[in-house]
Design a protein around this motif. Structure first.
Motif, short mmCIF file in Angstrom:
data_model
loop_
_atom_site.label_atom_id
_atom_site.label_comp_id
_atom_site.label_asym_id
_atom_site.label_seq_id
_atom_site.Cartn_x
_atom_site.Cartn_y
_atom_site.Cartn_z
N ASN A 147 0.83 -1.22 0.00
CA ASN A 147 0.00 0.00 0.00
C ASN A 147 0.86 1.26 0.00
N ALA A 148 1.96 1.20 0.74
CA ALA A 148 2.86 2.38 0.80
C ALA A 148 3.48 2.63 -0.57
N MET A 149 3.83 1.54 -1.26
CA MET A 149 4.41 1.71 -2.60
C MET A 149 3.38 2.34 -3.54
N VAL A 150 2.16 1.83 -3.49
CA VAL A 150 1.10 2.37 -4.34
C VAL A 150 0.88 3.85 -4.03
N GLN A 151 0.88 4.18 -2.75
CA GLN A 151 0.68 5.58 -2.34
C GLN A 151 1.83 6.46 -2.84
N LYS A 152 3.04 5.90 -2.81
CA LYS A 152 4.20 6.66 -3.29
C LYS A 152 4.04 7.01 -4.77
N PHE A 153 3.60 6.02 -5.57
CA PHE A 153 3.40 6.29 -6.99
C PHE A 153 2.31 7.34 -7.20
N GLU A 154 1.26 7.23 -6.39
CA GLU A 154 0.17 8.22 -6.50
C GLU A 154 0.71 9.62 -6.16
N ASN A 155 1.50 9.69 -5.10
CA ASN A 155 2.08 10.99 -4.71
C ASN A 155 2.98 11.55 -5.81
N LEU A 156 3.82 10.69 -6.37
CA LEU A 156 4.74 11.16 -7.42
C LEU A 156 3.97 11.72 -8.61
N SER A 157 2.81 11.11 -8.90
CA SER A 157 2.02 11.58 -10.04
C SER A 157 1.41 12.96 -9.76
N LYS A 158 1.30 13.27 -8.47
CA LYS A 158 0.73 14.57 -8.09
C LYS A 158 1.80 15.57 -7.70
N GLY A 159 3.06 15.18 -7.84
CA GLY A 159 4.15 16.09 -7.50
C GLY A 159 4.41 16.18 -6.00
N ILE A 160 3.92 15.19 -5.26
CA ILE A 160 4.10 15.20 -3.79
C ILE A 160 5.31 14.34 -3.42
N ASP A 161 6.18 14.86 -2.55
CA ASP A 161 7.36 14.13 -2.06
C ASP A 161 8.25 13.63 -3.20
N VAL A 162 8.45 14.45 -4.19
CA VAL A 162 9.31 14.05 -5.32
C VAL A 162 10.77 14.21 -4.89
N PRO A 163 11.57 13.14 -4.94
CA PRO A 163 12.97 13.25 -4.49
C PRO A 163 13.78 14.23 -5.33
#
Ligand SMILES: CC(C)(COP(=O)(O)OP(=O)(O)OC[C@H]1O[C@@H](n2cnc3c(N)ncnc32)[C@H](O)[C@@H]1OP(=O)(O)O)[C@@H](O)C(=O)NCCC(=O)NCCS
Length: 219
Positions: free
Chosen positions: A82-98
């Motif tokens: 679930n955390a991995m899926v959330q990370k991908f979702e965040n990246l698509s929204k520009g959230i927490d982009v390294p």
């Protein structure tokens, strides 16, 4: 969901058998594989916990071959799915982009007929200094057992449609010059060769192609 024609080896047709790497038909070695066509249902899906089993099965196959999965998103830690899926979702929204990365959308290509995930795609929403030099906007990889069936060509087309939705009018793709299959996939989707550059890490030649999503997809 989209329907496409898949090309497969004609192993079942009367009088044709797969022998080693050749097809034998009435005692003759056919140097080129005979092809037949069948319909497949293929769609790009967002990463979701409901595909966990299929995702792990695909990764397992990749690891079994010893080949590094591509694109980079397939190296994400999946121990907390679930955390991995959330990370991908965040990246698509520009959230927490390294640092050094840009917002990106990740999709898995799901074949409804086989119930398998056959590919992962990562779409970088824009280019930074590093991406414009070599690897560009889109990364993709087909699982080893599903190659040479036309998937990459279809999946890149679907990815370009996503790019268009994201208002990306011009998309850059990079592939090693020696990667004939990827170069053909790009060319078949309207890629125009810009130039060839040397990738610093490997010293290998990389071809950089542009695809104009508007002119291709409005046809
Ligand atoms: C490159 C890759 C994506 C191609 O996927 P694929 O689903 O096998 O490609 P397709 O079946 O759509 O074939 C596309 C074209 O390449 C050709 N092709 C496929 N594999 C080939 C190979 N090993 N050698 C030569 N040509 C090949 C196909 O014949 C087709 O051309 P054609 O229409 O003229 O016959 C796949 O091999 C892969 O995932 N490789 C590892 C990861 C990778 O390289 N990703 C791309 C990074 S830029």
């Amino acid at each position: 969901m989209l329907t496409f024609l898949k090309r497969t080896l004609a192993t079942k047709s009367e009088g044709i058998e797969l022998v080693g790497n050749h097809l034998e038909w009435q005692g003759l070695n056919l140097l080129k594989f005979a092809l037949m066509e069948e319909q497949i249902m293929l769609k790009l899906v967002k990463p979701d916990i409901k595909y966990k089993n299929q995702y792990l099965e695909m990764l397992g196959e990749w690891k079994g071959t010893g080949e590094q999965p591509q694109p980079w998103v397939l190296h994400e830690d999946y121990s907390d799915f679930n955390a991995m899926v959330q990370k991908f979702e965040n990246l698509s929204k520009g959230i927490d982009v390294p640092n050094g990365f840009v917002p990106s959308s990740t999709y898995w290509a799901y074949d409804d007929e086989s119930g398998k995930i056959v590919c992962a795609v990562n779409i970088r929403h824009y280019l930074n200094d590093m991406l414009i030099k070599v690897w560009g906007n889109i990364g993709y990889g087909i699982r080893p057992s599903e190659r040479r069936k036309g998937y990459a060509t279809i999946i890149l087309k679907l990815a370009l449609e996503c790019c268009k939705t994201l208002k990306m009018e011009r998309v850059l793709l990079g592939c090693y010059k020696e990667n004939i299959a990827s170069a053909k996939t790009i060319l078949k989707n309207g890629g125009v060769l810009e130039n060839e550059v040397i990738e610093e890490n490997s010293g290998k030649l990389v071809q950089r192609y542009w695809i104009n999503t508007k002119s291709i997809l409005d046809e």
